[in-house]
Enzyme design. Structure first.
Site, PDB file in Angstrom:
ATOM      1  N   TYR A 117       0.827  -1.204   0.000  1.00  0.00           N
ATOM      2  CA  TYR A 117       0.000   0.000   0.000  1.00  0.00           C
ATOM      3  C   TYR A 117       0.865   1.260   0.000  1.00  0.00           C
ATOM      4  O   TYR A 117       1.805   1.366   0.776  1.00  0.00           O
ATOM      5  CB  TYR A 117      -0.904   0.035   1.245  1.00  0.00           C
ATOM      6  CG  TYR A 117      -1.934  -1.065   1.232  1.00  0.00           C
ATOM      7  CD1 TYR A 117      -3.024  -1.013   0.369  1.00  0.00           C
ATOM      8  CD2 TYR A 117      -1.802  -2.170   2.060  1.00  0.00           C
ATOM      9  CE1 TYR A 117      -3.954  -2.032   0.328  1.00  0.00           C
ATOM     10  CE2 TYR A 117      -2.738  -3.192   2.034  1.00  0.00           C
ATOM     11  CZ  TYR A 117      -3.804  -3.115   1.168  1.00  0.00           C
ATOM     12  OH  TYR A 117      -4.724  -4.127   1.132  1.00  0.00           O
ATOM     13  N   GLY A 128       5.834   2.346  -4.831  1.00  0.00           N
ATOM     14  CA  GLY A 128       5.414   0.943  -4.908  1.00  0.00           C
ATOM     15  C   GLY A 128       6.476   0.080  -5.580  1.00  0.00           C
ATOM     16  O   GLY A 128       6.718  -1.060  -5.174  1.00  0.00           O
ATOM     17  N   ASN A 153      -9.589  -4.247  -9.024  1.00  0.00           N
ATOM     18  CA  ASN A 153      -8.528  -3.278  -8.759  1.00  0.00           C
ATOM     19  C   ASN A 153      -7.505  -3.337  -9.909  1.00  0.00           C
ATOM     20  O   ASN A 153      -6.396  -3.846  -9.767  1.00  0.00           O
ATOM     21  CB  ASN A 153      -7.869  -3.599  -7.407  1.00  0.00           C
ATOM     22  CG  ASN A 153      -6.881  -2.544  -6.955  1.00  0.00           C
ATOM     23  OD1 ASN A 153      -6.624  -1.571  -7.676  1.00  0.00           O
ATOM     24  ND2 ASN A 153      -6.314  -2.737  -5.785  1.00  0.00           N
ATOM     25  N   ASN A 155      -5.730  -1.153 -11.339  1.00  0.00           N
ATOM     26  CA  ASN A 155      -4.457  -0.458 -11.162  1.00  0.00           C
ATOM     27  C   ASN A 155      -3.418  -1.380 -10.515  1.00  0.00           C
ATOM     28  O   ASN A 155      -2.290  -1.504 -11.004  1.00  0.00           O
ATOM     29  CB  ASN A 155      -4.664   0.804 -10.322  1.00  0.00           C
ATOM     30  CG  ASN A 155      -3.379   1.554 -10.105  1.00  0.00           C
ATOM     31  OD1 ASN A 155      -2.664   1.865 -11.052  1.00  0.00           O
ATOM     32  ND2 ASN A 155      -3.041   1.815  -8.856  1.00  0.00           N
ATOM     33  N   TYR A 160       1.157  -5.287 -10.646  1.00  0.00           N
ATOM     34  CA  TYR A 160       1.754  -6.614 -10.407  1.00  0.00           C
ATOM     35  C   TYR A 160       2.177  -7.270 -11.730  1.00  0.00           C
ATOM     36  O   TYR A 160       3.224  -7.918 -11.800  1.00  0.00           O
ATOM     37  CB  TYR A 160       0.780  -7.511  -9.642  1.00  0.00           C
ATOM     38  CG  TYR A 160       0.564  -7.087  -8.207  1.00  0.00           C
ATOM     39  CD1 TYR A 160       1.634  -6.851  -7.358  1.00  0.00           C
ATOM     40  CD2 TYR A 160      -0.725  -6.943  -7.682  1.00  0.00           C
ATOM     41  CE1 TYR A 160       1.439  -6.455  -6.037  1.00  0.00           C
ATOM     42  CE2 TYR A 160      -0.924  -6.558  -6.367  1.00  0.00           C
ATOM     43  CZ  TYR A 160       0.158  -6.306  -5.550  1.00  0.00           C
ATOM     44  OH  TYR A 160      -0.025  -5.921  -4.245  1.00  0.00           O
TER      45      TYR A 160
END
Ligand SMILES: CC(C)(COP(=O)(O)OP(=O)(O)OC[C@H]1O[C@@H](n2cnc3c(N)ncnc32)[C@H](O)[C@@H]1OP(=O)(O)O)[C@@H](O)C(=O)NCCC(=O)NCCS
Length: 201
Positions: A117, A128, A153, A155, A160
């Site tokens: 987060y 991130g 999600n 984004n 990832y």
């Protein structure tokens, strides 16, 4: 012109330090997670509606009860931890916590990233990226690494995928003991496959 553009882009990326979390980081960690949830999980789609109130209740609980308990629990765990059982890293900009991650082993012994987060005000600036590189370094690349992500999600899924994770197609394990008055965020599982050892003849 190209040079100018490159320099102005670089200036947008602040200097980010990644360090082991300390007990005094607990409140910032919990607060960042809740604010990141609010931005990422509120949804108003034809087939799925999750309001800000739903997300806030799931995050903080009635009367902020969950928040206070989580901060106390985390503070205690960080104070007790000798570095063997809790790999929690925070990202700091100018000494302020702006994100965190918690690479760990799950109860089946699989390597896992349970949280990733970044403070909504600091997203898109390289924080991130630094956190996930640290998580992957801590876990090692000799075994598969799993995580769960909320299925809408996009984004985070894109983030990832950028680092090599792919969807497994397996359902994410259901969360046990969740009170019925709390909304459930539908999740999918992703995996980063282990790096194959190159065989030197
Ligand atoms: C997802 C999240 C952790 C990404 O952190 P971030 O600080 O915004 O990401 P960064 O700016 O460091 O991006 C790192 C790299 O990923 C890439 N990237 C980021 N989002 C991407 C996306 N949606 N699709 C493709 N690439 C993406 C960036 O271009 C960057 O690439 P580079 O290293 O080659 O320059 C952050 O947006 C966040 O906290 N979101 C809300 C909470 C959340 O959804 N967490 C995941 C819960 S499972």
């Amino acid at each position: 012109m190209g040079e100018f553009k490159r320099r102005s882009h670089e200036q947008e990326k602040p200097s980010v330090d990644i360090v082991r979390a300390a007990p005094e980081d607990a409140e910032a960690i919990c607060d960042i997670r809740d604010r990141a949830w609010l931005k990422a999980y509120t949804v108003d789609a034809p087939d799925l509606k999750i309001t800000e109130e739903d997300v806030l209740l799931a995050a903080k609980g009635p009367d902020d009860r969950f928040f206070k308990n989580r901060v106390e629990y985390l503070k205690k765990r960080l104070a007790e931890d000798s570095g063997q059982n809790l790999w929690l890293y925070v990202a700091k900009i100018d000494g302020k916590v702006v994100g965190y991650t918690d690479p760990s082993l799950d109860d089946r012994g699989r390597r896992r990233i349970g949280a990733m987060y970044v403070d909504p005000a600091q997203q898109g600036k390289g924080v991130g990226g630094k956190l996930i590189r640290q998580a992957l370094e801590a876990l090692g690349r000799d075994q598969d690494i799993y995580l769960e992500v909320v299925e809408y999600n996009q984004n985070a899924i894109g983030f990832y995928e950028h680092f090599g994770f792919v969807k497994t197609g397996n359902p994410a394990p259901p969360e046990e003991g969740r009170p019925e008055y709390l909304v459930t965020f539908p999740e999918i599982e992703m995996v980063l496959k282990a790096q194959k050892k190159s065989h030197v003849p």
